[in-house]
Design a protein around this motif. Structure first.
Motif, PDB file in Angstrom:
ATOM      1  N   ALA A 126       0.896   4.289  -2.642  1.00 39.61           N
ATOM      2  CA  ALA A 126       0.660   5.645  -2.152  1.00 39.61           C
ATOM      3  C   ALA A 126       1.767   6.594  -2.621  1.00 39.61           C
ATOM      4  O   ALA A 126       1.502   7.746  -2.974  1.00 39.61           O
ATOM      5  CB  ALA A 126       0.568   5.636  -0.622  1.00 39.61           C
ATOM      6  N   SER A 129      -3.141   6.282  -9.521  1.00 36.95           N
ATOM      7  CA  SER A 129      -4.233   7.071  -8.957  1.00 36.95           C
ATOM      8  C   SER A 129      -4.283   6.847  -7.454  1.00 36.95           C
ATOM      9  O   SER A 129      -3.582   5.997  -6.918  1.00 36.95           O
ATOM     10  CB  SER A 129      -5.565   6.662  -9.598  1.00 36.95           C
ATOM     11  N   SER A 130      -5.074   7.620  -6.776  1.00 29.41           N
ATOM     12  CA  SER A 130      -5.133   7.586  -5.315  1.00 29.41           C
ATOM     13  C   SER A 130      -5.525   6.195  -4.812  1.00 29.41           C
ATOM     14  O   SER A 130      -6.566   5.656  -5.205  1.00 29.41           O
ATOM     15  CB  SER A 130      -6.149   8.620  -4.818  1.00 29.41           C
ATOM     16  N   PRO A 131      -4.707   5.604  -3.927  1.00 27.49           N
ATOM     17  CA  PRO A 131      -5.003   4.247  -3.452  1.00 27.49           C
ATOM     18  C   PRO A 131      -6.009   4.255  -2.304  1.00 27.49           C
ATOM     19  O   PRO A 131      -6.206   5.262  -1.627  1.00 27.49           O
ATOM     20  CB  PRO A 131      -3.638   3.752  -2.949  1.00 27.49           C
ATOM     21  N   ALA A 132      -6.632   3.133  -2.100  1.00 27.06           N
ATOM     22  CA  ALA A 132      -7.535   2.946  -0.962  1.00 27.06           C
ATOM     23  C   ALA A 132      -7.338   1.530  -0.456  1.00 27.06           C
ATOM     24  O   ALA A 132      -6.879   0.643  -1.194  1.00 27.06           O
ATOM     25  CB  ALA A 132      -8.984   3.175  -1.384  1.00 27.06           C
ATOM     26  N   ILE A 133      -7.661   1.310   0.801  1.00 31.54           N
ATOM     27  CA  ILE A 133      -7.535  -0.031   1.355  1.00 31.54           C
ATOM     28  C   ILE A 133      -8.815  -0.406   2.087  1.00 31.54           C
ATOM     29  O   ILE A 133      -9.382   0.406   2.830  1.00 31.54           O
ATOM     30  CB  ILE A 133      -6.323  -0.161   2.293  1.00 31.54           C
ATOM     31  N   ASP A 134      -9.289  -1.604   1.840  1.00 31.11           N
ATOM     32  CA  ASP A 134     -10.383  -2.206   2.601  1.00 31.11           C
ATOM     33  C   ASP A 134      -9.723  -3.219   3.524  1.00 31.11           C
ATOM     34  O   ASP A 134      -9.427  -4.341   3.113  1.00 31.11           O
ATOM     35  CB  ASP A 134     -11.389  -2.872   1.663  1.00 31.11           C
ATOM     36  N   THR A 136      -8.165  -7.312   3.417  1.00 28.24           N
ATOM     37  CA  THR A 136      -6.784  -7.691   3.724  1.00 28.24           C
ATOM     38  C   THR A 136      -6.756  -8.745   4.822  1.00 28.24           C
ATOM     39  O   THR A 136      -6.036  -9.749   4.728  1.00 28.24           O
ATOM     40  CB  THR A 136      -5.980  -6.461   4.175  1.00 28.24           C
ATOM     41  N   ALA A 147     -10.901  -2.017  10.057  1.00 25.59           N
ATOM     42  CA  ALA A 147     -10.611  -0.730   9.431  1.00 25.59           C
ATOM     43  C   ALA A 147      -9.334  -0.159  10.049  1.00 25.59           C
ATOM     44  O   ALA A 147      -8.994  -0.470  11.191  1.00 25.59           O
ATOM     45  CB  ALA A 147     -11.769   0.247   9.642  1.00 25.59           C
ATOM     46  N   PHE A 198       0.838  -1.204   0.000  1.00 21.65           N
ATOM     47  CA  PHE A 198       0.000   0.000   0.000  1.00 21.65           C
ATOM     48  C   PHE A 198       0.870   1.250   0.000  1.00 21.65           C
ATOM     49  O   PHE A 198       0.590   2.218  -0.716  1.00 21.65           O
ATOM     50  CB  PHE A 198      -0.915  -0.012   1.233  1.00 21.65           C
ATOM     51  N   GLY A 209      -1.725   4.403   6.707  1.00 22.43           N
ATOM     52  CA  GLY A 209      -2.350   5.720   6.784  1.00 22.43           C
ATOM     53  C   GLY A 209      -2.758   6.177   8.160  1.00 22.43           C
ATOM     54  O   GLY A 209      -3.255   7.311   8.312  1.00 22.43           O
TER      55      GLY A 209
END
Length: 464
Positions: free
Chosen positions: A66, A79-84, A88, A174, A62, A199
């Motif tokens: 980022a 592009s802007s990363p996101a994590i669920d 994971t 989360a 990640f 993050g």
């Protein structure tokens, strides 16, 4: 009540217990393994070593994305990363289940009878196991204790709710906005660094004046630099207090009170042997402080009662328990064995990683009969090619001036965990500096730094 008699009874299915079981089975010993804890594989496989490294790996991926999304990295943009994080964790849990199944298959192949339930000893060779199908009494000729360890709970920060141990930290759904880690040892730093990469805002509270106080400052400085560069809030020489209304009370090194905002408080102040709740007091074995006392055969003070792993003291490492489990199985089978390793290497999977095997500078402080040599990873081509050469990493060797016998090897840097077995192997075989220098190390690899450090100790490093 069902009753069983067996040659070998093993209590605990962690890395010490299940390895002992497999080896007992291979040697033809009738063996029963009682699993009453975290499941086959114990803490390491289920809620420790393996899942933590999985989360650390995901966090590293990640972070890479980022960086690409921010200013780009190595010409790569994204592009802007996101994590669920729930996905994971589901991936991590699937991997753990796969490994659980693998251990179960190996025990079955070795003809080890596995009983799921909590064991309580009535005497040294007899225990009652509460299972889902009712109680079972087991009597054995030999007993191997492998009950492992558990996280230390602070009385003023009891686990529950938003105060979590490493176990819960590996199963969050989360990423917490603000994470406070109480304890600056390897467990707290590994997970704190991982969540910073994901993050979270991270603060670390450590009673000692520096992080990883069991390691020398040269090894921990690169980790300290990473923490500082990545905005991790450090409170060293500080004491944690209570937690309430989303704030953790601490006392700074100057004696000033401070309240740290926290969505989660991760308490990682150490682990203790699991000695309570299974009748150890009825077995008549001698203790060494909080640990079960053993000799170099892993034998306790009670005849034919053996102990392995975290229950027996430091270092509390999975690979130590596995090695002890093999030794005990072979002794029971009639082999002449001892547990007497030259070294047990340890790794911190921080950023960057730390490896230590054998003696370090703190162990030889004040001695004038030791050669010490350091070789920086910044001078290794492979390190530069994988962005592992700019964080102050190095390999260090310590050797006897008289005969050049290796006494210790340490390293700090990205991916240096993979060098640990080479370090341990050389120490275990009694290598001298000339042995390491005489091995043709593959180019380009990080292992060349071990070669060059040994050359430097001999006075003729090539690439520095």
């Amino acid at each position: 009540m069902q009753q069983l008699k067996t040659k070998v009874l093993i209590i605990g299915a962690g890395t010490g217990g299940y390895v002992a079981g497999i080896r007992c089975g291979q040697l033809g010993l009738d063996t029963v393994l009682v699993d009453g804890g975290d499941g086959l594989g114990g803490t390491c496989l289920n809620v420790g070593c393996i899942p933590s490294k999985a989360i650390i790996h995901a966090a590293g991926k990640f972070e890479t994305v980022a960086k690409a999304a921010a200013d780009g990295t190595l010409g790569i943009t994204a592009s802007s990363p996101a994590i669920d994080l729930s996905q994971t964790v589901a991936w991590k849990d699937g991997m753990v289940r796969k490994l659980n199944a693998g251990v179960a298959a190996l025990l079955k192949k070795a003809k080890v009878k596995v009983i799921k339930g909590w064991a309580t000893f009535e005497d040294a060779k007899t225990c009652r196991v509460e299972t889902g199908d009712g109680p079972i009494t087991i009597t054995a000729e030999h007993v191997i204790l492998a009950t492992g360890s558990e996280p230390v709970e602070l009385p003023f920060l009891p686990f529950g709710g938003d105060v979590i141990s490493s176990t819960e930290a590996l199963s969050l759904d989360a990423v917490p906005g603000k994470l406070v880690v109480v304890g600056g040892g390897y467990i707290g730093l590994e997970l704190g660094i991982a969540y910073r990469k994901l993050g979270a805002e991270v603060a670390i509270v450590e009673m000692a004046d520096r992080i990883l106080p069991l390691y020398d400052k040269a090894l921990t400085d690169p980790v300290m630099k990473w923490l500082t560069d990545h905005g991790v809030e450090l409170h060293l020489g500080a004491r944690a207090g209570g937690f309430g209304d989303g704030k953790l009370s601490i006392t700074t090194r100057d004696g000033e009170p401070l309240a740290l905002e926290a969505d989660k408080v991760l308490v990682t102040v150490g682990r203790r042997p699991r000695t309570k709740g299974w009748g150890l007091e009825n077995m008549g074995v001698a203790m060494a402080g909080p640990f079960v006392k053993i000799d170099d055969r892993c034998a306790t003070s009670m005849k034919n009662v053996w102990a392995v792993g975290d229950l027996t003291g430091e270092p509390m490492l999975a690979h130590k328990g596995s090695a002890q489990g093999e030794v005990v199985a072979e002794i029971i089978a009639g082999h002449d064995k001892r547990f007497d390793p030259v070294t047990i290497a340890a790794v911190c999977f921080t950023e960057p990683e730390i490896v230590s095997a054998g003696l370090g500078p703190l162990d030889v402080e004040g001695r004038d009969d030791v050669i010490t040599a350091v070789f920086p990873l910044a001078a290794i081509g492979r390190a530069l090619a994988i962005e592992a050469g700019e964080d102050g990493g190095f390999v260090r060797v310590l050797a006897s001036k008289a005969d050049h016998r290796l006494l210790g090897v340490q390293a700090v840097g990205q991916h240096v965990a993979e060098l640990s077995n080479s370090f341990a192997q050389m120490l275990e075989m009694g290598a001298v500096l000339e042995d390491v220098a005489g091995v043709i190390h593959v180019h380009p690899t990080l292992g060349e730094a071990f070669h060059e450090a040994s050359l430097r100790a001999l006075g003729h490093a090539i690439h520095i």
